[in-house]
Design a protein around this motif. Structure first.
Motif, PDB file in Angstrom:
ATOM      1  N   GLY A 135      -2.240 -13.260   9.388  1.00  0.00           N
ATOM      2  CA  GLY A 135      -2.646 -14.021   8.207  1.00  0.00           C
ATOM      3  C   GLY A 135      -3.440 -13.216   7.213  1.00  0.00           C
ATOM      4  N   ALA A 136      -3.650 -11.929   7.462  1.00  0.00           N
ATOM      5  CA  ALA A 136      -4.480 -11.116   6.576  1.00  0.00           C
ATOM      6  C   ALA A 136      -3.650 -10.552   5.437  1.00  0.00           C
ATOM      7  CB  ALA A 136      -5.133  -9.996   7.370  1.00  0.00           C
ATOM      8  N   GLU A 137      -3.810 -11.128   4.245  1.00  0.00           N
ATOM      9  CA  GLU A 137      -3.013 -10.683   3.102  1.00  0.00           C
ATOM     10  C   GLU A 137      -3.427  -9.282   2.661  1.00  0.00           C
ATOM     11  OE1 GLU A 137      -1.186 -12.789  -0.858  1.00  0.00           O
ATOM     12  OE2 GLU A 137      -2.861 -13.681   0.185  1.00  0.00           O
ATOM     13  N   ASP A 138      -4.774  -8.979   2.825  1.00  0.00           N
ATOM     14  CA  ASP A 138      -5.294  -7.688   2.362  1.00  0.00           C
ATOM     15  C   ASP A 138      -4.585  -6.520   3.023  1.00  0.00           C
ATOM     16  OD1 ASP A 138      -6.970  -8.895   0.748  1.00  0.00           O
ATOM     17  OD2 ASP A 138      -8.817  -8.438   1.841  1.00  0.00           O
ATOM     18  N   ALA A 139      -4.158  -6.743   4.277  1.00  0.00           N
ATOM     19  CA  ALA A 139      -3.565  -5.639   5.022  1.00  0.00           C
ATOM     20  C   ALA A 139      -2.103  -5.437   4.672  1.00  0.00           C
ATOM     21  CB  ALA A 139      -3.701  -5.912   6.516  1.00  0.00           C
ATOM     22  N   ALA A 140      -1.537  -6.308   3.847  1.00  0.00           N
ATOM     23  CA  ALA A 140      -0.094  -6.264   3.613  1.00  0.00           C
ATOM     24  C   ALA A 140       0.226  -6.335   2.119  1.00  0.00           C
ATOM     25  CB  ALA A 140       0.567  -7.413   4.363  1.00  0.00           C
ATOM     26  N   PRO A 141       0.017  -5.230   1.400  1.00  0.00           N
ATOM     27  CA  PRO A 141       0.243  -5.295  -0.051  1.00  0.00           C
ATOM     28  C   PRO A 141       1.714  -5.206  -0.466  1.00  0.00           C
ATOM     29  CG  PRO A 141      -0.485  -3.098   0.556  1.00  0.00           C
ATOM     30  CD  PRO A 141      -0.495  -3.910   1.818  1.00  0.00           C
ATOM     31  N   VAL A 142       2.579  -4.721   0.443  1.00  0.00           N
ATOM     32  CA  VAL A 142       3.968  -4.433   0.042  1.00  0.00           C
ATOM     33  C   VAL A 142       4.796  -5.720   0.001  1.00  0.00           C
ATOM     34  CG1 VAL A 142       6.105  -3.276   0.758  1.00  0.00           C
ATOM     35  CG2 VAL A 142       3.913  -2.068   0.894  1.00  0.00           C
ATOM     36  N   SER A 143       5.505  -5.917  -1.112  1.00  0.00           N
ATOM     37  CA  SER A 143       6.395  -7.074  -1.257  1.00  0.00           C
ATOM     38  C   SER A 143       7.751  -6.804  -0.620  1.00  0.00           C
ATOM     39  CB  SER A 143       6.582  -7.386  -2.751  1.00  0.00           C
ATOM     40  OG  SER A 143       7.814  -8.018  -2.990  1.00  0.00           O
ATOM     41  N   GLY A 160       2.105  -8.008  -8.523  1.00  0.00           N
ATOM     42  CA  GLY A 160       0.941  -8.839  -8.845  1.00  0.00           C
ATOM     43  C   GLY A 160      -0.324  -8.023  -9.040  1.00  0.00           C
ATOM     44  N   GLU A 161      -1.478  -8.720  -8.890  1.00  0.00           N
ATOM     45  CA  GLU A 161      -2.779  -8.080  -9.163  1.00  0.00           C
ATOM     46  C   GLU A 161      -3.004  -6.858  -8.290  1.00  0.00           C
ATOM     47  OE1 GLU A 161      -5.944 -10.886  -8.779  1.00  0.00           O
ATOM     48  OE2 GLU A 161      -5.109 -12.202 -10.324  1.00  0.00           O
ATOM     49  N   ARG A 162      -2.529  -6.928  -7.059  1.00  0.00           N
ATOM     50  CA  ARG A 162      -2.770  -5.811  -6.141  1.00  0.00           C
ATOM     51  C   ARG A 162      -2.138  -4.513  -6.628  1.00  0.00           C
ATOM     52  NH1 ARG A 162      -3.440  -6.170   0.007  1.00  0.00           N
ATOM     53  NH2 ARG A 162      -4.724  -4.417  -0.669  1.00  0.00           N
ATOM     54  N   SER A 163      -1.123  -4.622  -7.485  1.00  0.00           N
ATOM     55  CA  SER A 163      -0.451  -3.400  -7.955  1.00  0.00           C
ATOM     56  C   SER A 163      -1.395  -2.533  -8.787  1.00  0.00           C
ATOM     57  CB  SER A 163       0.790  -3.762  -8.769  1.00  0.00           C
ATOM     58  OG  SER A 163       0.412  -4.352  -9.999  1.00  0.00           O
ATOM     59  N   ALA A 164      -2.491  -3.120  -9.300  1.00  0.00           N
ATOM     60  CA  ALA A 164      -3.418  -2.348 -10.140  1.00  0.00           C
ATOM     61  C   ALA A 164      -4.462  -1.604  -9.307  1.00  0.00           C
ATOM     62  CB  ALA A 164      -4.114  -3.287 -11.131  1.00  0.00           C
ATOM     63  N   GLU A 165      -4.457  -1.795  -7.981  1.00  0.00           N
ATOM     64  CA  GLU A 165      -5.446  -1.099  -7.138  1.00  0.00           C
ATOM     65  C   GLU A 165      -5.185   0.410  -7.159  1.00  0.00           C
ATOM     66  OE1 GLU A 165      -5.643  -2.716  -3.185  1.00  0.00           O
ATOM     67  OE2 GLU A 165      -5.980  -4.753  -3.937  1.00  0.00           O
ATOM     68  N   PRO A 166      -6.239   1.215  -6.901  1.00  0.00           N
ATOM     69  CA  PRO A 166      -6.046   2.678  -6.891  1.00  0.00           C
ATOM     70  C   PRO A 166      -4.975   3.081  -5.881  1.00  0.00           C
ATOM     71  CG  PRO A 166      -8.378   2.106  -6.718  1.00  0.00           C
ATOM     72  CD  PRO A 166      -7.612   0.826  -6.600  1.00  0.00           C
ATOM     73  N   PRO A 167      -4.158   4.074  -6.204  1.00  0.00           N
ATOM     74  CA  PRO A 167      -3.065   4.486  -5.312  1.00  0.00           C
ATOM     75  C   PRO A 167      -3.532   4.792  -3.889  1.00  0.00           C
ATOM     76  CG  PRO A 167      -2.881   5.606  -7.424  1.00  0.00           C
ATOM     77  CD  PRO A 167      -4.157   4.829  -7.471  1.00  0.00           C
ATOM     78  N   ALA A 168      -4.706   5.431  -3.750  1.00  0.00           N
ATOM     79  CA  ALA A 168      -5.162   5.804  -2.399  1.00  0.00           C
ATOM     80  C   ALA A 168      -5.407   4.555  -1.551  1.00  0.00           C
ATOM     81  CB  ALA A 168      -6.440   6.641  -2.493  1.00  0.00           C
ATOM     82  N   ALA A 169      -5.980   3.519  -2.161  1.00  0.00           N
ATOM     83  CA  ALA A 169      -6.261   2.282  -1.414  1.00  0.00           C
ATOM     84  C   ALA A 169      -4.951   1.580  -1.047  1.00  0.00           C
ATOM     85  CB  ALA A 169      -7.142   1.362  -2.255  1.00  0.00           C
ATOM     86  N   LEU A 170      -4.014   1.552  -1.980  1.00  0.00           N
ATOM     87  CA  LEU A 170      -2.719   0.914  -1.700  1.00  0.00           C
ATOM     88  C   LEU A 170      -1.972   1.661  -0.607  1.00  0.00           C
ATOM     89  CD1 LEU A 170      -1.161  -0.148  -5.119  1.00  0.00           C
ATOM     90  CD2 LEU A 170      -2.057  -1.588  -3.286  1.00  0.00           C
ATOM     91  N   ASP A 171      -2.018   2.989  -0.704  1.00  0.00           N
ATOM     92  CA  ASP A 171      -1.337   3.823   0.292  1.00  0.00           C
ATOM     93  C   ASP A 171      -1.881   3.518   1.677  1.00  0.00           C
ATOM     94  OD1 ASP A 171       0.141   5.904   1.472  1.00  0.00           O
ATOM     95  OD2 ASP A 171      -1.523   7.313   1.184  1.00  0.00           O
ATOM     96  N   LYS A 172      -3.214   3.451   1.790  1.00  0.00           N
ATOM     97  CA  LYS A 172      -3.850   3.208   3.092  1.00  0.00           C
ATOM     98  C   LYS A 172      -3.422   1.847   3.645  1.00  0.00           C
ATOM     99  CE  LYS A 172      -8.422   3.602   5.168  1.00  0.00           C
ATOM    100  NZ  LYS A 172      -9.334   2.498   5.194  1.00  0.00           N
ATOM    101  N   ALA A 173      -3.483   0.823   2.787  1.00  0.00           N
ATOM    102  CA  ALA A 173      -3.124  -0.526   3.249  1.00  0.00           C
ATOM    103  C   ALA A 173      -1.631  -0.617   3.574  1.00  0.00           C
ATOM    104  CB  ALA A 173      -3.503  -1.547   2.184  1.00  0.00           C
ATOM    105  N   ALA A 174      -0.804   0.060   2.769  1.00  0.00           N
ATOM    106  CA  ALA A 174       0.652  -0.032   2.956  1.00  0.00           C
ATOM    107  C   ALA A 174       1.084   0.642   4.258  1.00  0.00           C
ATOM    108  CB  ALA A 174       1.372   0.604   1.774  1.00  0.00           C
ATOM    109  N   ARG A 175       0.422   1.734   4.634  1.00  0.00           N
ATOM    110  CA  ARG A 175       0.859   2.471   5.827  1.00  0.00           C
ATOM    111  C   ARG A 175       0.875   1.597   7.084  1.00  0.00           C
ATOM    112  NH1 ARG A 175       0.812   8.380   5.620  1.00  0.00           N
ATOM    113  NH2 ARG A 175       0.458   8.854   3.429  1.00  0.00           N
ATOM    114  N   GLY A 176      -0.198   0.792   7.252  1.00  0.00           N
ATOM    115  CA  GLY A 176      -0.261  -0.080   8.435  1.00  0.00           C
ATOM    116  C   GLY A 176       0.886  -1.079   8.418  1.00  0.00           C
ATOM    117  N   GLN A 177       1.108  -1.668   7.229  1.00  0.00           N
ATOM    118  CA  GLN A 177       2.180  -2.666   7.093  1.00  0.00           C
ATOM    119  C   GLN A 177       3.546  -2.027   7.343  1.00  0.00           C
ATOM    120  OE1 GLN A 177       2.378  -4.322   3.165  1.00  0.00           O
ATOM    121  NE2 GLN A 177       3.837  -5.926   3.742  1.00  0.00           N
ATOM    122  N   LEU A 178       3.758  -0.835   6.764  1.00  0.00           N
ATOM    123  CA  LEU A 178       5.066  -0.180   6.896  1.00  0.00           C
ATOM    124  C   LEU A 178       5.321   0.260   8.340  1.00  0.00           C
ATOM    125  CD1 LEU A 178       5.069   1.860   3.557  1.00  0.00           C
ATOM    126  CD2 LEU A 178       6.374  -0.211   4.081  1.00  0.00           C
ATOM    127  N   ALA A 179       4.244   0.616   9.044  1.00  0.00           N
ATOM    128  CA  ALA A 179       4.397   0.989  10.465  1.00  0.00           C
ATOM    129  C   ALA A 179       4.955  -0.200  11.235  1.00  0.00           C
ATOM    130  CB  ALA A 179       3.056   1.428  11.036  1.00  0.00           C
TER     131      ALA A 179
END
Ligand SMILES: Cc1cc2nc3c(=O)[nH]c(=O)nc-3n(C[C@H](O)[C@H](O)[C@H](O)COP(=O)(O)OP(=O)(O)OC[C@H]3O[C@@H](n4cnc5c(N)ncnc54)[C@H](O)[C@@H]3O)c2cc1C
Length: 276
Positions: free
Chosen positions: A137-145, A171-190
């Motif tokens: 249920g954690a949206e923060d951990a899953a930025p990728v659409s 959406g709004e999350r797309s404006a986050e710094p690339p490093a933060a998005l990359d970090k969050a996306a890696r867990g989701q993509l794994a």
């Protein structure tokens, strides 16, 4: 359906006109999704190659237009008999004051390179739409659409032996710094690909705040393409925010120009297909 429509429309709040959503689903059901082999630049290159040499000049920025001239940033002024402005909506409104500027859906595209096939032993290319929330249920951990193995769809997009994974944040999350998005996306993509992403390399993160013109109801997919005789406008913002919308509006504008200049205008192929 929400995650799929979100991905197809680049619209996480699903504020898009339901008629456009119907049309988009119809297009998806009939034709699926596509990317041009060799990269997006292949499409304009193929279009330009079909024209006589010297017809197209690239790297030239228009700064103002009138019915008889186009002024450019660094290449002087070109005389002409008519102008068709085929830029995005914001540039079109700068060149043609009074033109409406729509709202836009922002998009960030992440490109990751992996040294190994992803996912291991995958039988065929896949396009994964994510549910928007992580399993816990954690949206923060899953930025990728949505995400896909781009090099499985088009091998020319990666060096031999490497894999290119392309993922989209909306959406709004797309404006986050690339490093933060990359970090969050890696867990989701794994979790999506069932493999460790620790060693993946972030090749690029492209953010475009004006990526997709919004299409809230009531959306007019047939906005005028003739400003006045000699001045025309086309692009996805005159129709629907898709390559097909851009092409249909270009067909409409071309027919209008031919009519204004007293040339025979045949109904466009795309318009005929749509009517069929
Ligand atoms: C991140 C992203 C990914 C996408 N991925 C896909 C995909 O995988 N498959 C797919 O089918 N569609 C995809 N699309 C949609 C597709 O790119 C658009 O629908 C399409 O490009 C719209 O075409 P257009 O001609 O209206 O505008 P554009 O393609 O944006 O063309 C406008 C052109 O005008 C130029 N321009 C702007 N201002 C000036 C000026 N002052 N002087 C001269 N030139 C100017 C710009 O440089 C640009 O080349 C994607 C869109 C985005 C934002």
């Amino acid at each position: 359906m929400r995650p799929l429509l979100t991905a197809l429309l680049s619209d996480p709040d699903l504020t898009t006109s339901s008629r456009v959503a119907d049309l988009t689903l119809r297009g998806f059901a009939r034709g699926g999704l596509c990317v041009p082999a060799g990269g997006q630049a292949t499409v304009p290159e193929l279009l330009a190659a079909a024209l006589p040499d010297g017809t197209v000049r690239t790297g030239v920025r228009a700064t103002s237009v009138s019915t008889h001239a186009v002024a450019t940033e660094r290449h002087g002024t070109f005389p002409c008999e008519a102008v068709l402005v085929a830029t995005g909506a914001r540039s079109a409104a700068a060149l043609l004051p009074g033109l409406r500027v729509p709202d836009f859906h922002p998009v960030t595209v992440l490109h990751h390179a992996a040294e190994e096939p992803v996912p291991l032993g995958a039988p065929e290319p896949s396009f994964t739409v994510c549910a928007g929330r992580d399993e816990d249920g954690a949206e923060d951990a899953a930025p990728v659409s949505h995400t896909w193995v781009a090099s499985a769809v088009d091998p020319s997009r990666a060096e031999p032996g490497r894999t290119l994974v392309t993922s989209v944040v909306l959406g709004e999350r797309s404006a986050e710094p690339p490093a933060a998005l990359d970090k969050a996306a890696r867990g989701q993509l794994a979790r999506v690909y069932g493999t460790s992403t620790d060693r993946w390399e972030l090749l690029a993160a492209y953010h475009d705040p004006d990526a997709v013109p919004a299409m809230p109801a009531p959306h007019d997919p047939c906005r005028p393409v003739r400003v006045l005789s000699g001045l025309y406008v086309c692009g996805e913002h005159r129709d629907t925010s898709t390559p097909r919308g851009a092409l249909v509006s270009a067909e409409r504008a071309t027919e209008q120009i031919l009519r204004d200049f007293g040339r025979p205008a045949v109904p466009g192929q795309l318009a005929q297909e749509a009517a069929a």
